[in-house]
Design an enzyme around this catalytic site. Sequence first.
Site, short mmCIF file in Angstrom:
data_model
loop_
_atom_site.label_atom_id
_atom_site.label_comp_id
_atom_site.label_asym_id
_atom_site.label_seq_id
_atom_site.Cartn_x
_atom_site.Cartn_y
_atom_site.Cartn_z
CB ILE A 138 0.86 3.15 -3.05
CG1 ILE A 138 1.71 3.32 -4.32
CG2 ILE A 138 1.73 3.06 -1.81
CD1 ILE A 138 2.27 4.70 -4.53
CG ASP A 139 -3.97 3.29 1.22
OD1 ASP A 139 -3.22 2.86 2.10
OD2 ASP A 139 -4.94 4.04 1.46
#
Length: 684
Positions: free
Chosen positions: A424-425
């Site tokens: 996600i990052d």
Amino acid sequence: MTATTDGSTGSVDPGATSASQTTTSTTSPHTPPSSPSPASTTSRTSTTTVAPDVLDAARRATERAVGHLLDRQDAQGWWKGDLETNVSMDAEDLLLRQFLGIQDERTVQAAALFIRGEQREDGTWATFNGGPGDLSATVEAYVALRLAGDLPEDPHMIRAAAWVRARGGIAASRVFTRIWLALFGWWKWDDLPELPPELIFFPKWVPLNIYDFGCWARQTIVPLTVVSAKRPVRPAPFALDELHTDPRDPNPPKRLASPASWDGLFQRLDKALHVYHRFAPPPLRRTAMKSAARWIIERQENDGCWGGIQPPAVYSLIALHLLGYDLEHPVMKAGLESLDRFAIWREDGARMIEACQSPVWDTCLATIALADAGLPGDHPALVKAADWMLAEEIVRPGDWAVRRPGLPPGGWAFEFHNDNYPDIDDTAEVILALRRVQHPDRERIEGAIARGVRWNLGMQSKNGAWGAFDADNTSAFPNRLPFCDFGEVIDPPSADVTAHVVEMLAVEGKAHHPRTRRGITWLLAEQEDNGAWFGRWGVNYVYGTGSVVPALTAAGLPGSHPAIRRAVAWLESVQNDDGGWGEDLRSYKEPDWVGHGASTASQTAWALLALIAAGESDSKATERGIAWLAETQLPDGSWDEPYFTGTGFPWDFSINYHLYRQVFPLTALGRYVHGEPVFPTARP
């Protein structure tokens, strides 16, 4: 209330300030950029109150840093700095080669040269620069040097062994260290926690199923269940009596915790699993190990690695070998070849093993840094970087789909090859990077961004925040297993990842989206009493605060918001006398270290990014920080940073990202000189 795609609900934060549809600078007046791009930066004018000498120094430093970073770009478009961890990686690589019988003298001696070079005067090995000696790392490094021919009576080995005995000997080391020793009979398998391969059969709704573990732990534990079941022992080339407090009784019995406590309960569960090991039905066990092998092989990447990280690879190779896969089998051959790509050969002949490689992360951060430093969006280096990132997009489901089965794929991983585990990052930061590039194929850019935004929105956890790899990976049980003493084994939401997603969503015109508002609400609730935010993937409160403040202001919170003012006050209070910022990894365990440590380029940049976003570009604290970056820059435009400012597991596994010292200072300098990036009217 607004219904969400995963069945949870979202609500607009009633206390949050209304967010604008674009990100704008809160600093000084701006002039139009000479070469507009999807994300343009604008320059300060002479009417600001910034000290002219500081601004001039910042401009010169920015120019040098841009040149340095451009020179480091690979011909294919990516950037990658060394990812330095600790000597356990190198020791375990040698132990793997010893176990499989594939060691060669050149590799052994090159690894030993590196390991010896990392030993400290007291005989120990630490897990980060300047940190205390670590028992497990010291044991593993000692054994590796014994494999390389160093003798127990050598002075450096005497010091190491004495220190190990004084800290409880091998018996006090972590489980993973003792597993490696058990492979050669230096430790008894019966004296290790049990983890049966039948775990592979647990459905996802049963506690302690494999998807209750974080992806890195899951990929490691599945092969280790096979190793634990097989309990192999290779002939030991020497004894290790000198590492026991009492060689006649290397593992004295310990009292169990109270059965009314969680520790006591799981200790007794482990005893029951040891009994089960002796009576496990052979057909069931064989089926479980075959299922584990199939699970492992299905997750091998195209380049032969597993998850793009070293630990799952070494245990997967051991497990498959124990199940009959010979070294010439394509799976084994590709896996062994992939491990060689984790090796960094240094000019002095030493060989360092990277635990992981970070090209996607490094490339998106470098793209952001160069764009924010004034490089035109259509610059060939940025277009080439965008082309490479676009080719790295992952468009097939991975393990994340176990909890989000209906969510279409679209995202980016951290490594060259890791299609099973986009994170996600990285996805948020890649989108922020692509948005800054004036690419000739806008349709291709917009399609990739749209898929990434959709995937990130769908990966929000029920509490409104985001973890790194999975949604709602928050079970409390895995961390309590006696087997799991090697660091974080779950992936709960964190402030830094949530902040990056919120910032990205704001740039994409979704500052008012219910999911964005829930993320903001969560971030505001997570602020510490001192005004800082905890940093899960970077050290530590400086990283968390440097991530959250720019996200909140991008989403529309003004610099006057109480949360922003508390953050500014905290950053000013922990600024070092030399003008920089630093925070030691011991801040994860010892409160006195919070916000304190030697000044580093990356941590100074994180603090500056927060201050600039908060409208503090003209403050004395910002000027001193910028001056520190300019003064400590090396003649080639880079910075030196021996300290570890990256985090794998808080305290337990630390990382020195060698490119952090370049990309983050350049981003901070660029925003100081040119102002915050200004995006055109964002997409709905």
